[in-house]
Scaffold this motif. Structure first.
Motif, mmCIF file in Angstrom:
data_model
loop_
_atom_site.group_PDB
_atom_site.id
_atom_site.type_symbol
_atom_site.label_atom_id
_atom_site.label_comp_id
_atom_site.label_asym_id
_atom_site.label_seq_id
_atom_site.Cartn_x
_atom_site.Cartn_y
_atom_site.Cartn_z
ATOM 1 N N ASP A 136 68.983 85.000 20.894
ATOM 2 C CA ASP A 136 69.905 85.059 22.029
ATOM 3 C C ASP A 136 69.619 86.259 22.928
ATOM 4 O OD1 ASP A 136 72.834 83.812 20.214
ATOM 5 O OD2 ASP A 136 71.191 82.767 21.212
ATOM 6 N N SER A 137 69.169 87.348 22.330
ATOM 7 C CA SER A 137 68.958 88.588 23.081
ATOM 8 C C SER A 137 67.811 88.489 24.084
ATOM 9 C CB SER A 137 68.703 89.750 22.118
ATOM 10 O OG SER A 137 67.576 89.481 21.311
ATOM 11 N N VAL A 138 66.922 87.511 23.923
ATOM 12 C CA VAL A 138 65.772 87.397 24.829
ATOM 13 C C VAL A 138 65.763 86.091 25.611
ATOM 14 C CG1 VAL A 138 64.442 88.815 23.237
ATOM 15 C CG2 VAL A 138 64.154 86.323 23.197
ATOM 16 N N LYS A 186 64.192 95.475 29.003
ATOM 17 C CA LYS A 186 65.251 96.465 28.856
ATOM 18 C C LYS A 186 64.816 97.516 27.843
ATOM 19 C CE LYS A 186 68.679 92.743 29.337
ATOM 20 N NZ LYS A 186 69.841 92.071 28.689
ATOM 21 N N GLU A 203 66.223 98.422 25.269
ATOM 22 C CA GLU A 203 66.492 97.932 23.915
ATOM 23 C C GLU A 203 65.453 96.919 23.427
ATOM 24 O OE1 GLU A 203 68.616 97.987 26.520
ATOM 25 O OE2 GLU A 203 69.948 96.226 26.514
ATOM 26 N N ASP A 204 64.519 96.534 24.290
ATOM 27 C CA ASP A 204 63.402 95.695 23.860
ATOM 28 C C ASP A 204 62.279 96.524 23.235
ATOM 29 O OD1 ASP A 204 63.901 93.747 26.823
ATOM 30 O OD2 ASP A 204 64.460 93.194 24.770
#
Length: 121
Positions: free
Chosen positions: A62-64, A87, A89-90
């Motif tokens: 979901d985060s990507v 981002k 956080e990546d």
């Protein structure tokens, strides 16, 4: 058994793009489900994306979702991860994964050595 070598990581500013690639050798590439995982410092390795043997089905964390696209070229034995709108956080080491079904509900995992992706804010 397949061997995997990643390349294409690097340093990029937030909002930028990178396209890590994974080259496979030593196995029948189209027998493997391919995927990308990542591990940030102090965190567990997590799933990022996967692609079916034919390339017809993909799956994303979901985060990507909506920012990353996984693709494969079975003629060239490669799998790529197009990363956009990156981002901070990546930031992580990104690992290529090859998964082969052995039958009887068992799978065999093979991992590459990883490529560093750093996103600056």
């Amino acid at each position: 058994q397949v061997q995997l070598v990643e390349s294409g990581g690097g340093l990029v500013q937030a909002g930028g793009s990178l396209r890590p690639s994974c080259a496979a050798s030593g196995g029948t590439f189209d027998r493997y489900v391919m995927g990308w995982f990542r591990q940030a410092p102090g965190k567990e390795r997590e799933f990022v994306a996967s692609i079916s043997r034919s390339g017809g089905k993909t799956s994303y964390a979901d985060s990507v979702k909506g920012r990353f696209t996984i693709s494969r070229d079975n003629a060239k034995n490669t799998v790529n991860l197009q990363m956009s709108s990156l981002k901070p956080e990546d930031t992580a080491v990104y690992y290529c994964n090859a998964k082969k079904f052995l039958g009887g509900g068992k799978w065999m995992d093979t991992w590459g050595q990883g490529t560093q992706v750093t996103v600056s804010s």
